[in-house]
Design a protein around this motif. Structure first.
Motif, mmCIF file in Angstrom:
data_model
loop_
_atom_site.group_PDB
_atom_site.id
_atom_site.type_symbol
_atom_site.label_atom_id
_atom_site.label_comp_id
_atom_site.label_asym_id
_atom_site.label_seq_id
_atom_site.Cartn_x
_atom_site.Cartn_y
_atom_site.Cartn_z
ATOM 1 N N ASP A 146 -3.596 28.054 58.348
ATOM 2 C CA ASP A 146 -2.470 27.330 57.329
ATOM 3 C C ASP A 146 -2.966 27.144 56.075
ATOM 4 N N THR A 147 -4.273 26.808 55.810
ATOM 5 C CA THR A 147 -4.737 26.635 54.626
ATOM 6 C C THR A 147 -4.900 28.015 53.681
ATOM 7 N N LEU A 148 -5.170 29.084 54.544
ATOM 8 C CA LEU A 148 -5.506 30.162 53.782
ATOM 9 C C LEU A 148 -3.771 30.843 53.281
ATOM 10 N N ILE A 149 -2.729 30.286 54.290
ATOM 11 C CA ILE A 149 -1.264 30.735 53.965
ATOM 12 C C ILE A 149 -0.962 30.092 52.563
ATOM 13 N N VAL A 150 -1.344 28.614 52.534
ATOM 14 C CA VAL A 150 -0.987 27.895 51.507
ATOM 15 C C VAL A 150 -1.822 28.350 50.252
ATOM 16 N N THR A 151 -3.178 28.475 50.218
ATOM 17 C CA THR A 151 -3.671 29.227 49.221
ATOM 18 C C THR A 151 -3.287 30.567 48.590
ATOM 19 N N LYS A 152 -2.655 31.262 49.841
ATOM 20 C CA LYS A 152 -2.271 32.604 49.281
ATOM 21 C C LYS A 152 -0.954 32.246 48.258
ATOM 22 N N ASN A 153 -0.167 31.463 48.872
ATOM 23 C CA ASN A 153 1.221 30.985 48.076
ATOM 24 C C ASN A 153 0.664 30.495 46.682
ATOM 25 N N SER A 154 -0.300 29.526 46.681
ATOM 26 C CA SER A 154 -0.620 28.994 45.259
ATOM 27 C C SER A 154 -1.083 29.938 44.568
ATOM 28 N N ILE A 155 -2.167 30.858 44.923
ATOM 29 C CA ILE A 155 -2.620 32.017 43.908
ATOM 30 C C ILE A 155 -1.317 32.842 43.457
ATOM 31 N N GLU A 156 -0.288 33.118 44.578
ATOM 32 C CA GLU A 156 0.646 33.780 44.023
ATOM 33 C C GLU A 156 1.507 33.201 42.904
#
Length: 142
Positions: free
Chosen positions: A38-48
């Motif tokens: 979940d943290t990686l998904i949120v981080t990926k969205n933030s990076i995008e």
């Protein structure tokens, strides 16, 4: 053979006890891995999102630089005019300095002539004006 059966039975009991104690650890590990995902998904969205904002910022910066270069390019002729005006003013003041210096030298020469002849008062003024006219005629004749 019996000993082999007893050994397998003890081994299977040990394995069952091991599995029993490993179940909570594996459940915690599963929970941790889910949270990490979940943290990686949120981080990926933030990076995008950050990447999109950065691209927009860079695009706006490029537009601003193009506009600034255009405006500076339009100011170049103005700076050239100012430079030319400065050079013209320099040439004019140089000419005025030469003319003024020449006239001052002639006036000093006339005053020295009047001092040598000992003229004073109105006679001195008249002689000075005569000298200046005579010097002007000589200068114009050149």
């Amino acid at each position: 053979m019996i000993w082999l059966g007893i050994g397998v039975f003890i081994f299977s009991l040990g394995f069952a006890v091991l599995v029993y104690f490993l179940i909570p650890v594996l459940k915690k590990l599963t929970t941790t891995l889910d949270q990490t995902a979940d943290t990686l998904i949120v981080t990926k969205n933030s990076i995008e999102d950050i990447t999109g904002e950065t691209k927009l910022f860079l695009h706006n910066t490029n537009d601003t630089l193009v506009d600034l270069n255009d405006k500076i390019g339009k100011l170049d002729p103005l700076f050239n005019i100012i430079h030319d005006t400065g050079e013209s003013a320099h040439h004019l003041t140089s000419s005025l300095v030469r003319v003024t210096s020449d006239k001052a030298d002639r006036a000093k020469a006339g005053a020295d002539l009047l001092d040598r002849n000992g003229l004073e008062g109105i006679l001195r003024g008249a002689a000075f004006i005569y000298y200046l006219r005579h010097a002007k005629k000589e200068y114009d004749a050149k």
